[in-house]
Write an enzyme that holds these catalytic residues in place. Structure first.
Site: not given
Length: 625
Positions: A91, A278, A254, A280, A97
């Site tokens: 991200q 995740n 998230h 990220w 997200c």
């Protein structure tokens, strides 16, 4: 889309609609022939493509943004390096997200991935600065063309990027999705199910983990094995909680991808484990079964899972998962998506509709006076489920109500409506498809089922199990008089008939009223005089319920029906637009003009439709007349 085009296969993934009429192959050939790189005029490398508020022109977040092609960011750009994987999605400075979690799940299914990211794209010989992707949009697939100019700051991609610095497929995919939604900022905030559906054409369900079904782990495991896409998240209790990191490195509010479910033998017993990613690409769970935890030392090598350090993906026990996470989103794929015949295929039915102020925007059941005006759809369920392990008899189906193009409207200050639907059993109308139930029906009949709640998300979907029969689905916004377009989809375990609109397409005219008109057709003044007397003393006065001297649009619809005209929603919307005043009232003169126009239209139509087929063909001279 026209029925003829649908019948020819347009709008399927194999024959996607060219978004904004841009043909990828033709545009790429033009660029290669002239030796230049493609620049997309419909989504320019300009501030308006970034956003309208926080990413709007003049915003500090967009200062010093430069649009650069991959070749300007690295010496040897690649479209995909070593196959598309979930670690390719990291991200950036955009709150999408939810979208990236959906993209990560997309990479787990090669067939689904190939539908969204067409093969044969690269920075090699055929490179011309142009790429294309395919998305499902409200009932049809669209092929979206983009150039490869990407927003950057200080030489780095501003938004999604790959952990592999020379790989660009995920950044280009995000740009194409931003294009169909109007701009990058339109992607900020959302539900993973939205991305799931636009990448598959499937239908998504949401499970509350505070009250999960007893077989939740089996549902997850089977869904992953069947190629479904899954996401999960932790609810926030306040704005301050948004993307707050807990002590054990879980991020609240998230969107995560749920990528695996296994059972391993741990100290003599079976332990259920869930794998999560995740988007990220970092920040992982640090509790039991995390990358560096001691639990893995007690698992046999044959069952030990692949664990890497800080790549954004981690394992945790199912028990811990239920304790920490709040909800799961599962997207069941359409039959055309699934190439494996061993996977259970569900049947799918689609229908488009709209809510329009004054005609078909009736609001929820709280608004008894207008609720009946909403569009109505009849579905028929004939076969019960084949499920020997389930003692509950009935037909399983999922209803999804999607509001269309609301992200694109953010630029003009609009957003999602709060939407939901009610379901009624219409056993007494068995065999009748074309009905539009009026106010009295809904005042005297209870709903059989409804959407779990009214929500201000793009889609509300709920799973049901009901006895075989015919059912009426009534979609609505929570408040009346809100304009919007929608798509209703019904996924059923057993085949169901295509949903049909519960309005009469072949509008009928009361025989007595038609006879009166025919008798007086040669004397317009006499006709108007009779109409004036009968309607003021009868129909018009009766339906002017508040004695205001004018009728509201719901009153007009009832008056037209009483006068002998049964109209579908499309025709009624046109009449409201033509004859209603700005305050949505209809005075007597306009009501009479409307009646005369309707009668003339139907008499002409029936004269041309000599065989009573319900349709006519007009040549140029007839249209002119």
């Amino acid at each position: 889309m026209l029925p003829r085009a649908l019948a020819a296969g347009f709008g399927t993934n194999a024959n996607a609609v060219k978004y904004l009429n841009q043909d990828f192959e033709a545009l790429r050939a033009q660029c290669l022939n002239r030796g230049g790189l493609f620049s997309d005029p419909t989504f320019p490398a300009a501030p308006e493509s970034l956003g309208f508020n926080e990413l709007g022109p003049g915003s500090y977040k967009t200062r010093a943004v430069q649009w650069k092609r991959p070749g300007e960011l690295c010496s040897s750009p690649e479209f995909i390096v070593g196959g598309a994987t979930r670690t390719d999605i990291c991200q950036g400075a955009l709150g999408d997200c939810w979208l990236l979690a959906a993209i990560a799940s997309l990479t787990l299914n090669e067939d689904v991935m190939a539908r969204v990211v067409p093969v044969g794209q690269s920075f090699g010989e055929s490179y011309a600065g142009i790429f294309h992707f395919q998305f499902w949009q409200f009932g049809e697939w669209v092929d979206v063309v983009i150039d490869d100019r990407l927003p950057t700051k200080d030489g780095e991609l501003l938004f999604v990027h790959s952990a592999e610095g020379s790989e660009f497929w995920s950044a280009l995919l995000e740009k194409a999705y931003a294009k169909v939604n109007g701009c990058y900022e339109a992607l900020s905030g959302g539900s993973t199910t939205e991305g799931f559906e636009d990448f598959t054409g499937g239908i998504a369900e949401n499970y509350d983990l505070r009250k999960p079904p007893p077989n939740m782990f089996q549902i997850i495991k089977k869904a992953i094995e069947s190629g479904a896409l899954l996401g999960c998240s932790i609810d926030i209790t306040s704005a301050a909680d948004s993307e707050a990191v807990t002590r054990q490195k879980l991020v609240k509010g998230h969107a995560y991808s749920l990528t695996g479910a296994v059972e391993v033998t741990y100290r003599g017993r079976k332990e259920k484990l869930i794998r999560i990613r995740n988007p990220w690409g970092q920040v992982e769970w640090t509790g039991a079964w995390s990358d560096s935890s001691s639990e893995w030392n007690s698992v046999d090598d044959s069952e030990r899972q692949n664990v890497k350090a800080d790549d954004g993906e981690f394992w945790m026990s199912f028990t811990e998962f239920l304790r920490h996470y709040s909800r799961i989103e599962i997207c069941t794929l359409t039959p055309d998506t699934l190439t494996d015949d061993s996977v259970k295929h569900w049947s799918v039915c689609n229908y488009d509709g709209s809510w329009r102020k004054g005609s078909t925007a009736g609001g929820c059941r709280n608004h008894a006076y207008t609720f009946w005006m909403n569009p109505q759809f009849v579905i028929r369920l004939d076969e019960e489920d084949d499920d020997p392990d389930d003692n509950e008899v009935g037909c399983s189906f999922v209803v999804g109500l999607i509001q269309k193009n609301r992200r694109r409207l953010r630029k003009v200050g609009e957003d999602m409506h709060t939407i939901g639907f009610a379901i009624y059993e219409v056993r007494k109308f068995h065999g009748q498809r074309e009905v539009h139930l009026d106010k009295n029906y809904f005042l005297t009949h209870a709903q059989k089922a409804r959407s779990e709640t009214f929500v201000n998300l793009r889609e509300v979907s709920t799973r049901f199990k009901m006895p075989p029969g015919e059912y009426l689905i009534v979609p609505s916004t929570f408040e009346p008089h809100l304009n919007g377009d929608f798509c209703i989809r019904v996924f059923s375990e057993k085949p169901c008939d295509d949903p049909v609109k519960a309005d009469l397409d072949d509008v009928s005219i009361d025989a007595g009223f038609r006879g009166l008109f025919t008798k007086l057709a040669g004397d317009v003044h006499s006709f108007l005089h009779i109409i004036l007397l009968t309607l003021l003393s009868g129909i018009y006065k009766k339906n002017d319920m508040d004695n205001s001297g004018t009728m509201s649009t719901p009153e007009m619809r009832m008056a037209l029906k009483e006068a002998g005209f049964t109209l579908n929603n499309g025709i009624y919307q046109i009449l409201v637009a033509r004859y209603a005043e700005p305050d949505m009232t209809i005075d007597f003169d306009n009501f009479v003009a409307c009646l005369m126009r309707l009668d003339m239209m139907f008499r002409v139509f029936m004269k041309i439709d000599a065989h009573d087929s319900g349709s006519i063909e007009l040549d140029f001279h007839q249209v002119s007349e």
